[in-house]
Scaffold this motif. Structure first.
Motif, PDB file in Angstrom:
ATOM      1  N   LEU A  29       0.831  -1.204   0.000  1.00 38.65           N
ATOM      2  CA  LEU A  29       0.000   0.000   0.000  1.00 38.65           C
ATOM      3  C   LEU A  29       0.867   1.256   0.000  1.00 38.65           C
ATOM      4  O   LEU A  29       0.588   2.223  -0.718  1.00 38.65           O
ATOM      5  N   VAL A  30       1.923   1.243   0.802  1.00 34.22           N
ATOM      6  CA  VAL A  30       2.855   2.378   0.819  1.00 34.22           C
ATOM      7  C   VAL A  30       3.489   2.557  -0.558  1.00 34.22           C
ATOM      8  O   VAL A  30       3.660   3.683  -1.045  1.00 34.22           O
ATOM      9  N   ALA A  31       3.823   1.442  -1.193  1.00 34.35           N
ATOM     10  CA  ALA A  31       4.443   1.518  -2.516  1.00 34.35           C
ATOM     11  C   ALA A  31       3.474   1.996  -3.582  1.00 34.35           C
ATOM     12  O   ALA A  31       3.909   2.388  -4.680  1.00 34.35           O
ATOM     13  N   CYS A  32       2.168   1.955  -3.318  1.00 34.96           N
ATOM     14  CA  CYS A  32       1.174   2.467  -4.276  1.00 34.96           C
ATOM     15  C   CYS A  32       1.146   3.990  -4.319  1.00 34.96           C
ATOM     16  O   CYS A  32       0.717   4.578  -5.321  1.00 34.96           O
ATOM     17  N   VAL A  33       1.578   4.621  -3.222  1.00 32.21           N
ATOM     18  CA  VAL A  33       1.463   6.076  -3.115  1.00 32.21           C
ATOM     19  C   VAL A  33       2.205   6.800  -4.240  1.00 32.21           C
ATOM     20  O   VAL A  33       1.635   7.710  -4.867  1.00 32.21           O
ATOM     21  N   PRO A  34       3.479   6.462  -4.540  1.00 31.78           N
ATOM     22  CA  PRO A  34       4.145   7.177  -5.645  1.00 31.78           C
ATOM     23  C   PRO A  34       3.414   7.040  -6.971  1.00 31.78           C
ATOM     24  O   PRO A  34       3.371   7.993  -7.766  1.00 31.78           O
ATOM     25  N   THR A  35       2.810   5.880  -7.214  1.00 31.49           N
ATOM     26  CA  THR A  35       2.086   5.677  -8.474  1.00 31.49           C
ATOM     27  C   THR A  35       0.873   6.594  -8.552  1.00 31.49           C
ATOM     28  O   THR A  35       0.619   7.225  -9.584  1.00 31.49           O
ATOM     29  N   LEU A  36       0.119   6.672  -7.453  1.00 28.25           N
ATOM     30  CA  LEU A  36      -1.064   7.534  -7.443  1.00 28.25           C
ATOM     31  C   LEU A  36      -0.689   9.009  -7.542  1.00 28.25           C
ATOM     32  O   LEU A  36      -1.340   9.775  -8.263  1.00 28.25           O
ATOM     33  N   LEU A  37       0.368   9.425  -6.832  1.00 29.75           N
ATOM     34  CA  LEU A  37       0.790  10.822  -6.901  1.00 29.75           C
ATOM     35  C   LEU A  37       1.253  11.178  -8.311  1.00 29.75           C
ATOM     36  O   LEU A  37       0.943  12.256  -8.823  1.00 29.75           O
ATOM     37  N   ALA A  38       1.984  10.261  -8.939  1.00 26.24           N
ATOM     38  CA  ALA A  38       2.443  10.515 -10.304  1.00 26.24           C
ATOM     39  C   ALA A  38       1.270  10.578 -11.276  1.00 26.24           C
ATOM     40  O   ALA A  38       1.260  11.387 -12.215  1.00 26.24           O
ATOM     41  N   TYR A  39       0.272   9.733 -11.043  1.00 24.12           N
ATOM     42  CA  TYR A  39      -0.914   9.750 -11.916  1.00 24.12           C
ATOM     43  C   TYR A  39      -1.627  11.091 -11.823  1.00 24.12           C
ATOM     44  O   TYR A  39      -2.002  11.689 -12.844  1.00 24.12           O
TER      45      TYR A  39
ATOM     46  N   LEU B 255       6.419   2.742 -12.258  1.00 28.71           N
ATOM     47  CA  LEU B 255       6.337   2.786 -10.795  1.00 28.71           C
ATOM     48  C   LEU B 255       5.623   1.568 -10.219  1.00 28.71           C
ATOM     49  O   LEU B 255       5.735   1.297  -9.024  1.00 28.71           O
ATOM     50  N   TYR B 256       4.923   0.830 -11.054  1.00 27.47           N
ATOM     51  CA  TYR B 256       4.219  -0.352 -10.560  1.00 27.47           C
ATOM     52  C   TYR B 256       5.200  -1.433 -10.078  1.00 27.47           C
ATOM     53  O   TYR B 256       4.819  -2.310  -9.318  1.00 27.47           O
ATOM     54  N   MET B 257       6.447  -1.386 -10.541  1.00 27.17           N
ATOM     55  CA  MET B 257       7.393  -2.401 -10.072  1.00 27.17           C
ATOM     56  C   MET B 257       7.777  -2.176  -8.608  1.00 27.17           C
ATOM     57  O   MET B 257       8.333  -3.070  -7.962  1.00 27.17           O
ATOM     58  N   LEU B 258       7.450  -1.005  -8.052  1.00 28.35           N
ATOM     59  CA  LEU B 258       7.724  -0.767  -6.635  1.00 28.35           C
ATOM     60  C   LEU B 258       6.781  -1.554  -5.730  1.00 28.35           C
ATOM     61  O   LEU B 258       7.118  -1.835  -4.580  1.00 28.35           O
ATOM     62  N   ILE B 259       5.601  -1.894  -6.247  1.00 27.98           N
ATOM     63  CA  ILE B 259       4.590  -2.533  -5.400  1.00 27.98           C
ATOM     64  C   ILE B 259       5.042  -3.898  -4.901  1.00 27.98           C
ATOM     65  O   ILE B 259       4.979  -4.179  -3.692  1.00 27.98           O
ATOM     66  N   PRO B 260       5.531  -4.813  -5.762  1.00 27.14           N
ATOM     67  CA  PRO B 260       6.018  -6.094  -5.235  1.00 27.14           C
ATOM     68  C   PRO B 260       7.194  -5.935  -4.275  1.00 27.14           C
ATOM     69  O   PRO B 260       7.295  -6.674  -3.288  1.00 27.14           O
TER      70      PRO B 260
END
Length: 318
Positions: free
Chosen positions: A176-186, A195-200
């Protein structure tokens, strides 16, 4: 006699040890490991010699020049030197493999790199064995056995201790923490697929931080959480799309139901394929990290133990 035949003859005479694809022995007092790079005649073989000091550049260049055509001397990590011998070129210059190894070991002694009798574990002399500890070298058998027992104990504790439940919770939070950069960038209007590779990675380190069992369950949890968060991000983005389009704050359940009703499978695949691709890359990185945990530690310990050989067992030792 070609290179491979000569190597096998030398190895049989020396009663060296074959561990996996590695050959271990001692030549003129120098412990070495060898690997057959090309098993097709006339063959190509690499020898690795670990010495107690790094040769001066001038001495190293001189020693390189002494090697015949077809033999390349290269510097390797941990004060080791790699001798790469090509059978075809070596045969043309009529040099035998044994003469090349003699030239190398004499040159190493002349350069002040005589075989070490200092154990790399305890830093004391009087070694009674050889083992592959970041290179094949003289060791104390007791030091190696103690190191391997400690490594085995830590690995077994890592495999048996911890909890799948706490680990899965940690994976959820880490992902969930790793999702934050993806959402902010979106929301900033940037390209966000990579940025999705940060999630795993976030899921794995969350699992590890919350003391999940560090076995294959770590990767299973990482996969499940990563896929879950992939769809979570998709639903969050779709929620705000509905909000911006209709100017309302709908129920999350309503937007999920609307998503299912309106989006076809081709639409979903077209929308998420790049995100899934980068997430797969992140899973590969996570798997690489997981493989370096307890299972790999146990495998490494077993490999080192297989190379352990008493000095008196090797007839090359003088």
């Amino acid at each position: 006699m070609d290179l491979l035949e000569e190597f096998q003859a030398i190895f049989r005479q020396a009663e060296g040890r074959l561990v996996g694809e590695g050959y271990y022995g001692v030549w003129e007092g120098f412990p070495f490991s060898a690997h057959i790079e090309n098993a097709r005649a006339p063959g190509e073989i690499s020898f690795f010699f670990r010495v107690p000091v790094t040769l001066e550049r001038r001495l190293f260049k001189e020693l390189k020049r002494e090697m015949p055509k077809g033999c390349r001397l290269l510097a390797a990590p941990n004060a080791s030197y790699r001798l790469l011998c090509n059978g075809r070129a070596l045969r043309r210059c009529t040099r035998s493999l044994s003469s090349v190894l003699n030239s190398l070991t004499r040159g190493l002694r002349r350069a002040g790199a005589a075989p070490s009798d200092v154990c790399p574990i305890c830093r004391q002399g009087g070694c009674d064995a050889y083992a592959d500890v970041s290179g094949y070298t003289a060791v104390h058998r007791s030091c190696v056995e103690a190191m391997l027992e400690d490594r085995r104990s830590k690995a077994e504790r890592s495999l048996t201790s911890g909890s799948y439940v706490t680990g899965f919770i940690g994976a959820l939070l880490g992902g969930l923490v790793a999702c934050v950069p993806t959402l902010l960038a979106y929301w900033a209007g940037w390209l966000v697929g990579y940025l999705y590779m940060l999630i795993p990675l976030g899921a794995y380190y969350g699992y590890k931080l919350f003391r999940g069992k560090m076995n294959r369950g770590a990767f299973v949890s990482t996969c499940i959480v990563s896929v879950l968060h992939l769809f979570t991000i998709e639903q969050i983005i779709f929620y705000f799309y509905v909000h911006n389009y209709y100017g309302i704050w709908p129920s999350i359940l309503d937007t999920v139901r609307l998503y299912i009703e309106k989006m076809t499978l081709p639409d979903i695949l077209a929308d998420m394929w790049m995100s899934a691709l980068f997430m797969g890359l992140g899973l590969w990185f996570s798997w690489s990290a997981i493989r370096r945990t307890a299972y790999s530690d146990l495998g490494s310990a077993n490999s080192i133990r297989s190379t352990l050989m008493n000095k008196r067992e090797n007839p090359w030792e003088t």
